[in-house]
Design a protein around this motif. Structure first.
Motif, PDB file in Angstrom:
ATOM      1  N   GLY A  97       0.806  -1.170  -0.070  1.00  0.00           N
ATOM      2  CA  GLY A  97      -0.119   0.121  -0.140  1.00  0.00           C
ATOM      3  C   GLY A  97       0.977   1.283   0.004  1.00  0.00           C
ATOM      4  O   GLY A  97       0.695   2.086   0.667  1.00  0.00           O
ATOM      5  N   ASP A 129       0.974  -1.237  -4.771  1.00  0.00           N
ATOM      6  CA  ASP A 129      -0.241  -0.781  -4.565  1.00  0.00           C
ATOM      7  C   ASP A 129      -1.225  -1.264  -5.456  1.00  0.00           C
ATOM      8  O   ASP A 129      -0.784  -1.596  -6.688  1.00  0.00           O
ATOM      9  CB  ASP A 129      -0.126   0.647  -4.691  1.00  0.00           C
ATOM     10  CG  ASP A 129      -1.261   1.407  -3.706  1.00  0.00           C
ATOM     11  OD1 ASP A 129      -0.780   1.883  -2.703  1.00  0.00           O
ATOM     12  OD2 ASP A 129      -2.461   1.666  -4.443  1.00  0.00           O
ATOM     13  N   SER A 130      -2.295  -1.364  -5.181  1.00  0.00           N
ATOM     14  CA  SER A 130      -3.239  -1.776  -6.151  1.00  0.00           C
ATOM     15  C   SER A 130      -3.999  -0.802  -7.210  1.00  0.00           C
ATOM     16  O   SER A 130      -4.956  -0.989  -7.823  1.00  0.00           O
ATOM     17  CB  SER A 130      -4.425  -2.311  -5.454  1.00  0.00           C
ATOM     18  OG  SER A 130      -5.366  -1.207  -4.603  1.00  0.00           O
ATOM     19  N   SER A 131      -3.674   0.288  -6.736  1.00  0.00           N
ATOM     20  CA  SER A 131      -4.187   1.713  -7.799  1.00  0.00           C
ATOM     21  C   SER A 131      -3.202   1.742  -8.855  1.00  0.00           C
ATOM     22  O   SER A 131      -2.107   2.429  -8.597  1.00  0.00           O
ATOM     23  CB  SER A 131      -4.196   2.717  -6.727  1.00  0.00           C
ATOM     24  OG  SER A 131      -4.068   3.970  -7.447  1.00  0.00           O
ATOM     25  N   TYR A 163       8.250   0.240  -7.916  1.00  0.00           N
ATOM     26  CA  TYR A 163       6.893  -0.084  -7.689  1.00  0.00           C
ATOM     27  C   TYR A 163       5.879  -1.015  -8.413  1.00  0.00           C
ATOM     28  O   TYR A 163       6.315  -1.004  -9.788  1.00  0.00           O
ATOM     29  CB  TYR A 163       6.363   1.369  -7.727  1.00  0.00           C
ATOM     30  CG  TYR A 163       6.993   2.330  -6.707  1.00  0.00           C
ATOM     31  CD1 TYR A 163       6.332   2.387  -5.315  1.00  0.00           C
ATOM     32  CD2 TYR A 163       8.052   3.190  -7.109  1.00  0.00           C
ATOM     33  CE1 TYR A 163       6.803   3.381  -4.388  1.00  0.00           C
ATOM     34  CE2 TYR A 163       8.280   4.069  -6.191  1.00  0.00           C
ATOM     35  CZ  TYR A 163       8.020   4.161  -4.896  1.00  0.00           C
ATOM     36  OH  TYR A 163       8.317   4.855  -3.785  1.00  0.00           O
ATOM     37  N   SER A 214       3.356  -2.126   6.326  1.00  0.00           N
ATOM     38  CA  SER A 214       2.168  -1.481   5.608  1.00  0.00           C
ATOM     39  C   SER A 214       1.386  -0.433   6.605  1.00  0.00           C
ATOM     40  O   SER A 214       1.436  -0.569   7.557  1.00  0.00           O
ATOM     41  CB  SER A 214       1.004  -2.633   5.488  1.00  0.00           C
ATOM     42  OG  SER A 214      -0.087  -2.195   4.604  1.00  0.00           O
ATOM     43  N   GLY A 224       1.189   3.705  -1.912  1.00  0.00           N
ATOM     44  CA  GLY A 224       0.291   4.790  -2.523  1.00  0.00           C
ATOM     45  C   GLY A 224       1.224   5.703  -3.491  1.00  0.00           C
ATOM     46  O   GLY A 224       2.042   4.849  -4.362  1.00  0.00           O
ATOM     47  N   THR A 268      -3.598   0.584   4.891  1.00  0.00           N
ATOM     48  CA  THR A 268      -3.965  -0.061   3.824  1.00  0.00           C
ATOM     49  C   THR A 268      -4.653  -1.353   4.236  1.00  0.00           C
ATOM     50  O   THR A 268      -5.700  -1.626   3.313  1.00  0.00           O
ATOM     51  CB  THR A 268      -2.748  -0.508   3.011  1.00  0.00           C
ATOM     52  OG1 THR A 268      -2.015   0.679   2.546  1.00  0.00           O
ATOM     53  CG2 THR A 268      -3.300  -1.550   1.800  1.00  0.00           C
TER      54      THR A 268
END
Length: 269
Positions: free
Chosen positions: A38, A61-63, A79, A107, A40, A110
């Motif tokens: 996470g 990160d999942s974004s 990343y 983490s 970011g 998150t």
């Protein structure tokens, strides 16, 4: 939901960064490798480098928007776009290869977004050869989040959203300690309530709009786009009024009390 907004999240960088610094201060490990789950927009990697300048850091990160921003701002760090659950299962990889265990797995704010995160904690700890450390918000029953759920439950928002706003509750320190305490490990768990002094117009609304309220706002924006309605600005105005009443502006700013829960699990040697 739609993707996260790095710009919105970074509006309160100092306030959001302080808990991560407090978490790292309690980590006694000396890692050569770190995985940040996470990560970011990558703004906290500097804190990891400051504490362990020789360590190799991998941010996950999942974004897509967050990963893109992090890669642009910090090209010297790897990343990876991925899910915490895949990392726990040992199946996370990108074109540069798999993302494996590390000396320190960390983490920050998150895990509360990960369904069933309590069940993942032992597997995440096993990925760490020295320490597993995380911080999660513990404020899901604060006025900010209660009001978000209450306003979203009113019509016409409830029909547009289709389901109640989820209460993403995290555990208390003792519960997390109980999950991770086992032979070969020492677990330190605690909580802190920060009192942030926010400034500007509707600061609490701006704060939660970048995090806890974002799925709801995205869902209303999607409904407006599909049906030609104007629910999002109406919702923001209604929620903003409720938040101003709950968090009145004072001569020195608006106070936001924010409880956070911390855990550092360290392997015994």
């Amino acid at each position: 939901m739609a993707d996260w907004s790095p710009a919105a999240y970074l509006q309160y960088t100092d306030e959001r960064s302080r808990p991560f610094a407090d978490l790292l201060a309690r980590v006694a490990a000396d890692p050569a490798t770190i995985v940040d789950l996470g990560a970011g927009p990558g703004h906290l990697t500097a804190l990891l480098r400051e504490r362990w300048p020789a360590a190799q850091v991998t941010g996950v990160d999942s974004s897509p928007a967050m990963v893109e921003r992090a890669r642009a701002a910090d090209p010297g760090t790897r990343y990876v776009l991925g899910d915490v659950r895949d990392y726990a299962a040992g199946t996370l990889a990108d074109p540069d290869g798999p993302v494996t265990g590390a000396d320190l797995v960390v983490s920050n704010a998150t895990l509360q977004w990960v369904p069933g995160h309590r069940d993942l904690l032992p597997a995440l700890a096993e990925k760490a050869t020295q320490a597993f450390a995380f911080q999660v918000p513990g404020n899901h029953d604060a006025p900010s989040h209660r009001l978000l759920r209450a306003v979203a439950a009113r019509e016409p928002y409830a029909e547009a959203l289709g389901a109640p706003v989820e209460r993403r509750a995290t555990a208390d320190p003792a519960e997390y300690l109980g999950i991770l305490a086992r032979p070969g490990w020492s677990v330190d768990a605690w909580e802190t309530t920060y009192v942030h002094v926010l400034h500007g117009e509707d600061p609490v609304l701006r704060w939660i709009s970048a995090t806890g309220a974002q799925p709801t706002l995205h869902a209303l924006a999607a409904h407006d786009s599909a049906h030609g309605t104007g629910l999002l600005p109406r919702f923001e105005a209604e929620l903003g009024a409720e938040l101003r009443a709950a968090y009145p502006e004072r001569p020195y700013g608006t106070l936001l009390e924010f409880r956070r829960v911390f855990v550092v699990a360290t392997r015994l040697r």
